[in-house]
Design a protein around this motif. Structure first.
Motif, mmCIF file in Angstrom:
data_model
loop_
_atom_site.group_PDB
_atom_site.id
_atom_site.type_symbol
_atom_site.label_atom_id
_atom_site.label_comp_id
_atom_site.label_asym_id
_atom_site.label_seq_id
_atom_site.Cartn_x
_atom_site.Cartn_y
_atom_site.Cartn_z
ATOM 1 N N SER A 46 2.006 5.794 6.726
ATOM 2 C CA SER A 46 1.833 4.399 6.605
ATOM 3 C C SER A 46 2.322 4.088 5.230
ATOM 4 O O SER A 46 2.825 2.845 5.209
ATOM 5 C CB SER A 46 0.378 3.890 7.107
ATOM 6 O OG SER A 46 0.114 4.388 8.235
ATOM 7 N N GLY B 245 5.060 1.344 4.256
ATOM 8 C CA GLY B 245 4.770 0.042 3.498
ATOM 9 C C GLY B 245 5.684 0.177 2.031
ATOM 10 O O GLY B 245 6.136 -1.013 1.783
ATOM 11 N N TRP C 58 4.705 -9.989 3.224
ATOM 12 C CA TRP C 58 3.985 -8.829 3.932
ATOM 13 C C TRP C 58 3.892 -8.911 5.520
ATOM 14 O O TRP C 58 4.121 -8.132 6.123
ATOM 15 C CB TRP C 58 2.802 -8.467 3.189
ATOM 16 C CG TRP C 58 1.978 -7.697 4.112
ATOM 17 C CD1 TRP C 58 0.475 -8.035 4.623
ATOM 18 C CD2 TRP C 58 2.000 -6.223 4.347
ATOM 19 N NE1 TRP C 58 0.078 -6.942 5.341
ATOM 20 C CE2 TRP C 58 0.773 -5.930 5.160
ATOM 21 C CE3 TRP C 58 3.037 -5.176 4.370
ATOM 22 C CZ2 TRP C 58 0.666 -4.666 5.801
ATOM 23 C CZ3 TRP C 58 2.979 -4.018 5.045
ATOM 24 C CH2 TRP C 58 1.678 -3.615 5.574
ATOM 25 N N PHE D 257 4.040 -2.326 12.174
ATOM 26 C CA PHE D 257 3.091 -1.322 11.981
ATOM 27 C C PHE D 257 1.956 -1.097 13.143
ATOM 28 O O PHE D 257 1.083 -0.112 13.112
ATOM 29 C CB PHE D 257 2.194 -1.837 10.693
ATOM 30 C CG PHE D 257 3.205 -1.617 9.559
ATOM 31 C CD1 PHE D 257 3.304 -0.344 8.732
ATOM 32 C CD2 PHE D 257 3.903 -2.544 8.959
ATOM 33 C CE1 PHE D 257 3.840 -0.086 7.562
ATOM 34 C CE2 PHE D 257 4.444 -2.529 7.987
ATOM 35 C CZ PHE D 257 4.707 -1.179 7.221
ATOM 36 N N ALA E 198 -0.641 1.100 4.099
ATOM 37 C CA ALA E 198 0.530 0.508 4.396
ATOM 38 C C ALA E 198 0.525 -0.533 3.551
ATOM 39 O O ALA E 198 1.577 -0.997 2.787
ATOM 40 C CB ALA E 198 0.911 0.106 5.795
ATOM 41 N N ALA E 199 -0.632 -1.439 3.606
ATOM 42 C CA ALA E 199 -0.773 -2.821 2.684
ATOM 43 C C ALA E 199 -0.587 -2.362 1.393
ATOM 44 O O ALA E 199 0.155 -3.065 0.691
ATOM 45 C CB ALA E 199 -1.937 -3.626 2.936
ATOM 46 N N TYR F 230 2.995 -1.305 0.348
ATOM 47 C CA TYR F 230 3.966 -2.547 0.261
ATOM 48 C C TYR F 230 3.817 -3.041 -1.267
ATOM 49 O O TYR F 230 4.808 -3.105 -1.923
ATOM 50 C CB TYR F 230 3.473 -3.479 1.339
ATOM 51 C CG TYR F 230 4.424 -4.705 1.064
ATOM 52 C CD1 TYR F 230 5.660 -4.891 1.798
ATOM 53 C CD2 TYR F 230 3.990 -5.729 0.483
ATOM 54 C CE1 TYR F 230 6.406 -5.901 1.973
ATOM 55 C CE2 TYR F 230 4.865 -6.870 0.482
ATOM 56 C CZ TYR F 230 5.925 -6.985 1.044
ATOM 57 O OH TYR F 230 6.633 -8.089 0.978
#
Length: 392
Positions: free
Chosen positions: A61, A65, A92, A99, A112-113, A116
């Protein structure tokens, strides 16, 4: 040897065993004094709350990201934007469907966030910020009530600073410590200060009246919560809930060992035909409300949270579980909330009695529980005038 001998000339004999292990033999009558522990000369330091969750940078993940962040860094710039977190959150959100967060654990979403954000700023040649982007384009307001919380309010606000929140309201009431000053120094929140104590629930109602955002997130100033754990409440409203409650059921005792407050919460949910909610209530934080909820029931009922929950249920608003955070054991012990019978418990029980009374006014004296077996008229009995389910 790191030990001092009490008699000179007598030292421990050390020999090596056949297996290569070392053994110490103390001569008979020899006393060994242990070194005294060094006295800590440092002054007392107040406990600081540090809430950090390290992303699993090796996780799939996080890598996905990070890759998306690098891609967007080549396309977009937020350098001159006044609200950079919010703009980056919009970019985003374009990647979010890929995802599949509805099935993945929230830890994967957080990885993931953060990946990013890391990828975006790394591609720009800048150090990554500790931002946590949220799974919504809706505006979000956080409302915190504070009374003498100088030990915790700073940690709470630092976590909220990581999120792309549109509004933050801190209702400081009856505080005699540095809560107000810390709030002003740590955050750009709107601070509403009352010299007298108005109560946590009144503070939430005041904040709800001031907020204009689509999602209202309610917290207390005595329980620091990681920003990562607030994401499910925000997503609950984004995904269609009007009231996203905190699921405290896993942290409660068995029914036989529960206290009277838990019994009242469960009874109210059963009376509202929502036994699935167990003992979860708007009394507990954190929880989140939609703008639709505030428009439908108004902000004034939030002064008595169980009454607000009754109104939300009877107006057809969607109530469900947002996140699951243990606030039972982390609740600060105060003079009024300790012991089997205390002022806080009495207050909450009284709130639920008000809520049950409101429910009976709306649905009849028996609520929605029918009475189809008793023929009361044959014994001279009469039904309640507002009992629409009575059949003579």
């Amino acid at each position: 040897m790191n030990k001092r001998l009490s008699k000179k000339g007598k030292a421990p004999t050390i020999y090596r065993a056949p297996q290569g292990r070392t053994k110490t033999v103390i001569p008979r009558g020899l006393k060994i004094k242990k070194r005294a522990k060094p006295v800590n000369q440092r002054p007392h330091v107040r406990k600081k709350y540090r809430l950090t969750i390290t992303p699993h940078q090796s996780s799939r993940s996080h890598r996905l990201g990070k890759r998306a962040g690098k891609t967007d860094a080549a396309k977009y710039s937020i350098e001159h934007e006044p609200f950079q977190k919010k703009v980056l959150n919009g970019y985003w959100m374009k990647h979010l469907p890929s995802f599949n967060i509805k099935r993945a654990p929230w830890k994967h979403y957080a990885d993931a966030a953060k990946g990013y954000v890391h990828g975006y700023f790394k591609a720009k040649g800048q150090p990554p910020h500790d931002w946590l982007l949220v799974p919504t384009n809706k505006s979000i307001a956080a409302i915190i009530t504070v009374k003498n919380e100088e030990d915790t309010i700073g940690a709470i606000l630092r976590q909220l600073n990581r999120l792309p929140l549109d509004e933050v309201f801190v209702i400081v009431n009856g505080s005699s410590d540095r809560s107000f000053d810390i709030t002003r120094n740590v955050s750009h929140a709107v601070v509403v200060s009352y010299p007298q104590a108005v109560g946590h629930d009144v503070g939430r109602a005041i904040g709800a009246n001031l907020a204009q955002s689509d999602i209202l997130l309610f917290l207390d100033g005595d329980i620091p919560i990681q920003a990562e754990k607030l994401i499910p409440f925000i997503y609950g409203i984004e995904n269609g809930l009007d009231v996203a409650l905190n699921d405290v059921t896993p942290y409660l005792s068995s029914f036989a060992r529960s206290d009277s407050v838990t019994y009242m919460k469960q009874f109210l949910n059963v009376a509202l035909k929502r036994p699935d909610l167990a003992a979860n209530s708007m009394t507990a934080v954190p929880h989140a409300l939609s703008r639709k909820t505030v428009k439908t029931i108004g902000f004034h009922p939030l002064i008595v949270p169980p009454k607000a929950q009754v109104l939300a249920s009877m107006n057809g608003l969607k109530i469900g579980i947002g996140g699951c955070i243990n606030v039972i054991n982390r609740n600060k012990l105060r003079e009024g909330n300790v012991g089997m019978k205390n002022n806080t418990a009495d207050l909450i029980i009284g709130d639920h009695i008000e809520a049950i009374k409101l429910a009976t006014e709306q649905s009849g004296a028996r609520l929605d529980f029918v009475d189809t077996q008793r023929k009361r008229a044959y014994a001279g009995g009469q039904r309640h005038a507002d009992d629409k389910h009575y059949h003579p």
